[in-house]
Design a protein around this motif. Structure first.
Motif, mmCIF file in Angstrom:
data_model
loop_
_atom_site.group_PDB
_atom_site.id
_atom_site.type_symbol
_atom_site.label_atom_id
_atom_site.label_comp_id
_atom_site.label_asym_id
_atom_site.label_seq_id
_atom_site.Cartn_x
_atom_site.Cartn_y
_atom_site.Cartn_z
ATOM 1 N N UNK A 57 40.202 43.134 52.266
ATOM 2 C CA UNK A 57 39.515 42.685 51.055
ATOM 3 C C UNK A 57 40.317 43.122 49.833
ATOM 4 N N UNK A 58 40.625 42.165 48.963
ATOM 5 C CA UNK A 58 41.412 42.470 47.753
ATOM 6 C C UNK A 58 40.699 41.959 46.510
ATOM 7 N N UNK A 59 40.593 42.828 45.519
ATOM 8 C CA UNK A 59 40.003 42.472 44.218
ATOM 9 C C UNK A 59 41.120 42.352 43.190
ATOM 10 N N UNK A 60 41.171 41.221 42.505
ATOM 11 C CA UNK A 60 42.112 41.073 41.392
ATOM 12 C C UNK A 60 41.285 41.191 40.112
ATOM 13 N N UNK A 61 41.450 42.326 39.415
ATOM 14 C CA UNK A 61 40.689 42.600 38.198
ATOM 15 C C UNK A 61 41.362 42.019 36.960
ATOM 16 N N UNK A 62 42.578 41.491 37.132
ATOM 17 C CA UNK A 62 43.333 40.881 36.034
ATOM 18 C C UNK A 62 43.488 41.826 34.841
ATOM 19 N N UNK A 64 46.371 43.922 34.695
ATOM 20 C CA UNK A 64 47.791 44.261 34.536
ATOM 21 C C UNK A 64 48.681 43.018 34.552
ATOM 22 N N UNK A 65 48.148 41.898 34.096
ATOM 23 C CA UNK A 65 48.943 40.682 33.980
ATOM 24 C C UNK A 65 49.567 40.242 35.293
ATOM 25 N N UNK A 66 50.854 39.920 35.238
ATOM 26 C CA UNK A 66 51.575 39.411 36.419
ATOM 27 C C UNK A 66 51.615 40.446 37.547
ATOM 28 N N UNK A 67 51.566 41.724 37.201
ATOM 29 C CA UNK A 67 51.569 42.771 38.221
ATOM 30 C C UNK A 67 50.322 42.671 39.109
ATOM 31 N N UNK A 68 49.180 42.346 38.520
ATOM 32 C CA UNK A 68 47.953 42.140 39.303
ATOM 33 C C UNK A 68 48.126 40.980 40.278
ATOM 34 N N UNK A 69 48.765 39.913 39.811
ATOM 35 C CA UNK A 69 49.001 38.748 40.670
ATOM 36 C C UNK A 69 50.003 39.068 41.779
ATOM 37 N N UNK A 70 51.018 39.880 41.470
ATOM 38 C CA UNK A 70 51.985 40.296 42.513
ATOM 39 C C UNK A 70 51.288 41.124 43.590
ATOM 40 N N UNK A 71 50.403 42.033 43.176
ATOM 41 C CA UNK A 71 49.655 42.828 44.156
ATOM 42 C C UNK A 71 48.826 41.926 45.059
ATOM 43 N N UNK A 72 48.163 40.932 44.461
ATOM 44 C CA UNK A 72 47.345 40.001 45.238
ATOM 45 C C UNK A 72 48.196 39.284 46.290
ATOM 46 N N UNK A 77 50.038 38.521 51.891
ATOM 47 C CA UNK A 77 51.164 38.465 52.835
ATOM 48 C C UNK A 77 51.018 39.533 53.920
ATOM 49 N N UNK A 78 50.614 40.731 53.521
ATOM 50 C CA UNK A 78 50.417 41.832 54.470
ATOM 51 C C UNK A 78 49.345 41.475 55.496
ATOM 52 N N UNK A 79 48.226 40.946 55.035
ATOM 53 C CA UNK A 79 47.153 40.540 55.951
ATOM 54 C C UNK A 79 47.660 39.459 56.911
ATOM 55 N N UNK A 80 48.428 38.518 56.379
ATOM 56 C CA UNK A 80 48.985 37.457 57.211
ATOM 57 C C UNK A 80 49.941 37.986 58.258
ATOM 58 N N UNK A 81 50.736 38.969 57.875
ATOM 59 C CA UNK A 81 51.698 39.584 58.806
ATOM 60 C C UNK A 81 50.996 40.141 60.043
ATOM 61 N N UNK A 82 49.787 40.683 59.834
ATOM 62 C CA UNK A 82 49.035 41.262 60.949
ATOM 63 C C UNK A 82 48.006 40.291 61.529
ATOM 64 N N UNK A 83 47.942 39.079 60.989
ATOM 65 C CA UNK A 83 46.984 38.100 61.488
ATOM 66 C C UNK A 83 45.544 38.493 61.207
ATOM 67 N N UNK A 84 45.313 39.156 60.078
ATOM 68 C CA UNK A 84 43.982 39.645 59.741
ATOM 69 C C UNK A 84 43.265 38.684 58.803
ATOM 70 N N UNK A 85 41.954 38.634 58.943
ATOM 71 C CA UNK A 85 41.132 37.880 58.013
ATOM 72 C C UNK A 85 41.314 38.497 56.629
ATOM 73 N N UNK A 86 41.544 37.657 55.630
ATOM 74 C CA UNK A 86 41.826 38.108 54.260
ATOM 75 C C UNK A 86 40.819 37.490 53.307
ATOM 76 N N UNK A 87 40.173 38.338 52.540
ATOM 77 C CA UNK A 87 39.219 37.887 51.527
ATOM 78 C C UNK A 87 39.671 38.432 50.186
ATOM 79 N N UNK A 88 39.574 37.597 49.149
ATOM 80 C CA UNK A 88 39.957 38.066 47.822
ATOM 81 C C UNK A 88 39.008 37.495 46.788
ATOM 82 N N UNK A 89 38.974 38.188 45.659
ATOM 83 C CA UNK A 89 38.113 37.757 44.568
ATOM 84 C C UNK A 89 38.821 38.030 43.247
ATOM 85 N N UNK A 90 38.545 37.182 42.263
ATOM 86 C CA UNK A 90 39.051 37.368 40.907
ATOM 87 C C UNK A 90 37.881 37.770 40.019
ATOM 88 N N UNK A 91 38.096 38.793 39.196
ATOM 89 C CA UNK A 91 37.053 39.260 38.290
ATOM 90 C C UNK A 91 37.512 39.176 36.841
#
Length: 177
Positions: A57-62, A64-72, A77-91
């Motif tokens: 689960x990843x929260x993008x709080x927006x 830190x600008x582009x740095x927040x988007x890079x973290x997302x 990508x990390x979740x995909x590498x392990x084949x894990x279910x990935x959930x994200x939200x923008x706040x």
């Protein structure tokens, strides 16, 4: 070899901490809050090494600008590498803080934990793991003392609070790095 030994010692230490504090069960599905920072990435790696079933689960709080988007993108990508279910939200963290007349830190905390609860239910996760570590707990105690807390505030961060677990409280930042 030295690095491998340290890694194995840390894995054993976290496993013992989980067992001693009854944080997780072996067959449990865990929502893991992953910001993209070292602490949460290590938490995910450790839980996977200990053979837990994880949902990322990843929260993008927006904040830190582009740095927040890079973290997302990194976490996705990390979740995909392990084949894990990935959930994200923008706040809209700043807007939420303004409308509720609270600090940005408090807004991010409220938004994050409310969303974690919702996603944990949707994905049938019985616990949500976050990456607070021993240094965070010490910092919390000191801040609480400065604020004039009672005895409860001197205890620091609890390993388990409701469905939120903190498996890394037994490790300091140096061990995590």
């Amino acid at each position: 070899l030295q690095k491998y030994i340290k890694t194995m010692e840390t894995l054993k230490k976290v496993r013992q901490f989980i067992e001693t504090n009854n944080l997780l069960q072996d067959n449990e599905r865990i929502l893991v809050g992953v910001s993209g920072g070292a602490d949460s990435v290590v938490l995910l790696h450790i839980l996977l090494k200990l053979r837990y079933t994880c949902v990322v689960a990843h929260c993008n709080f927006h904040l830190r600008g582009k740095e927040s988007d890079r973290d997302e993108k990194f976490v996705e990508t990390l979740a995909g590498k392990y084949g894990l279910l990935y959930k994200k939200v923008d706040f809209d963290t700043v807007g939420y803080a303004r409308s509720n007349k609270i600090s940005i830190e408090m807004a991010a905390r409220e938004l994050r934990y409310a969303w974690f609860n919702k996603v944990a239910t949707e994905t049938k996760c019985s616990s949500t793991a976050v990456a607070h570590h021993a240094d965070d707990s010490i910092e919390t105690v000191l801040l609480n003392i400065i604020r004039g807390t009672g005895l409860k505030g001197i205890t620091g961060i609890e390993p388990k609070y409701g469905k939120v677990v903190r498996p890394l409280l037994c490790c300091n930042r140096t061990e995590i790095e």
